[in-house]
Write a protein that holds these residues in place. Structure first.
Motif, short mmCIF file in Angstrom:
data_model
loop_
_atom_site.label_atom_id
_atom_site.label_comp_id
_atom_site.label_asym_id
_atom_site.label_seq_id
_atom_site.Cartn_x
_atom_site.Cartn_y
_atom_site.Cartn_z
N GLU A 16 -68.36 54.03 -42.68
CA GLU A 16 -68.86 54.40 -44.00
C GLU A 16 -69.13 53.21 -44.90
O GLU A 16 -70.09 53.19 -45.65
N VAL A 17 -68.27 52.23 -44.89
CA VAL A 17 -68.45 51.10 -45.78
C VAL A 17 -68.75 49.83 -45.00
O VAL A 17 -68.95 48.79 -45.60
N GLY A 18 -68.78 49.89 -43.71
CA GLY A 18 -69.17 48.84 -42.78
C GLY A 18 -69.00 47.40 -43.20
O GLY A 18 -67.95 46.81 -42.99
N LEU A 19 -70.04 46.82 -43.76
CA LEU A 19 -70.03 45.39 -44.06
C LEU A 19 -68.97 45.02 -45.09
O LEU A 19 -68.33 43.97 -44.96
N PHE A 23 -65.91 42.36 -44.57
CA PHE A 23 -65.63 41.27 -45.51
C PHE A 23 -64.17 41.28 -45.95
O PHE A 23 -63.50 40.25 -45.91
N VAL A 24 -63.67 42.44 -46.37
CA VAL A 24 -62.29 42.55 -46.86
C VAL A 24 -61.30 42.21 -45.75
O VAL A 24 -60.35 41.44 -45.96
N VAL A 25 -61.51 42.75 -44.56
CA VAL A 25 -60.60 42.49 -43.45
C VAL A 25 -60.64 41.01 -43.06
O VAL A 25 -59.60 40.39 -42.82
N ILE A 45 -70.13 46.17 -34.87
CA ILE A 45 -71.27 45.74 -34.04
C ILE A 45 -71.52 46.76 -32.93
O ILE A 45 -72.67 47.06 -32.61
N LYS A 46 -70.47 47.33 -32.36
CA LYS A 46 -70.66 48.36 -31.33
C LYS A 46 -71.26 49.63 -31.92
O LYS A 46 -72.07 50.29 -31.28
N LEU A 47 -70.86 49.98 -33.15
CA LEU A 47 -71.40 51.17 -33.80
C LEU A 47 -72.84 50.96 -34.28
O LEU A 47 -73.64 51.89 -34.26
N PRO A 54 -75.88 40.29 -39.59
CA PRO A 54 -75.22 40.51 -40.89
C PRO A 54 -73.70 40.60 -40.78
O PRO A 54 -72.97 40.06 -41.62
N VAL A 55 -73.20 41.26 -39.74
CA VAL A 55 -71.75 41.37 -39.55
C VAL A 55 -71.13 39.99 -39.32
O VAL A 55 -70.11 39.65 -39.93
N ILE A 56 -71.75 39.19 -38.48
CA ILE A 56 -71.24 37.84 -38.20
C ILE A 56 -71.21 37.01 -39.47
O ILE A 56 -70.21 36.35 -39.78
N PHE A 57 -72.29 37.07 -40.25
CA PHE A 57 -72.34 36.26 -41.47
C PHE A 57 -71.38 36.77 -42.55
O PHE A 57 -70.74 35.98 -43.25
N VAL A 58 -71.24 38.09 -42.68
CA VAL A 58 -70.32 38.64 -43.67
C VAL A 58 -68.87 38.32 -43.28
O VAL A 58 -68.05 37.94 -44.13
#
Length: 161
Positions: A16-19, A23-25, A45-47, A54-58
């Motif tokens: 739901e909040v993905g990126l 970032f928080v984790v 990334i799997k989902l 974007p996931v890698i950079f965040v």
């Protein structure tokens, strides 16, 4: 008391909040708290494979910002100790080898167990902030690319559970 933890976890639930969750984790895991961000990165990334970069950079940004906070905590701790002792605190011999490398030592901030405390030690040793952050970012980006790439290669269909 446990209700707020459940609410927070529900708020940060993937996808739901993905990126923002990544970032928080990643931020929290870069502080001295024992937590890993790789499961959240890999899960998102799997989902949503289209969000790979974007996931890698965040994750890199969150983890680097957490490392910068650890650096600031190390600097603050050193300042407080110096004020309490009314003198400059000498560095133990174990830290002197880090001084030879300077901010470049922050490239190793991606290492498990020692990486996060290394950021605090860089602050304690009063290494320059921005070069430390730059080296942290490079090391953490390399870690996320390596870890995620390895997981995608080893578990192309997802984790077996």
């Amino acid at each position: 008391m446990l209700d707020w933890i459940a609410s927070l976890l529900q708020l940060l639930a993937l996808p739901e909040v993905g990126l923002s969750t990544v970032f928080v984790v990643a931020f929290i895991s870069a502080t001295l708290l024992p937590m890993g961000s790789e499961p959240a990165v890999f899960a998102l990334i799997k989902l949503s494979p289209e969000l790979f970069w974007p996931v890698i950079f965040v994750a890199t940004a969150g983890n680097t910002l957490g490392g910068a906070v650890s650096w600031a905590m190390g600097l603050g701790a050193h300042t407080l100790v110096d004020k309490a002792r009314h003198t400059h605190t000498p560095h133990p011999r174990a830290l002197r080898w880090l001084e030879r490398f300077g901010p470049k030592a922050c490239l190793l901030s991606w290492l498990p167990v020692v990486g996060d405390p290394l950021c605090a030690v860089a602050g304690w040793l009063k290494f320059p902030f921005w070069p430390c952050v730059a080296y942290m970012a490079v090391g953490k980006l390399a870690r996320y690319l390596t870890m995620t790439g390895a997981l995608l290669w080893v578990f192309p269909g997802g984790l077996p559970f």
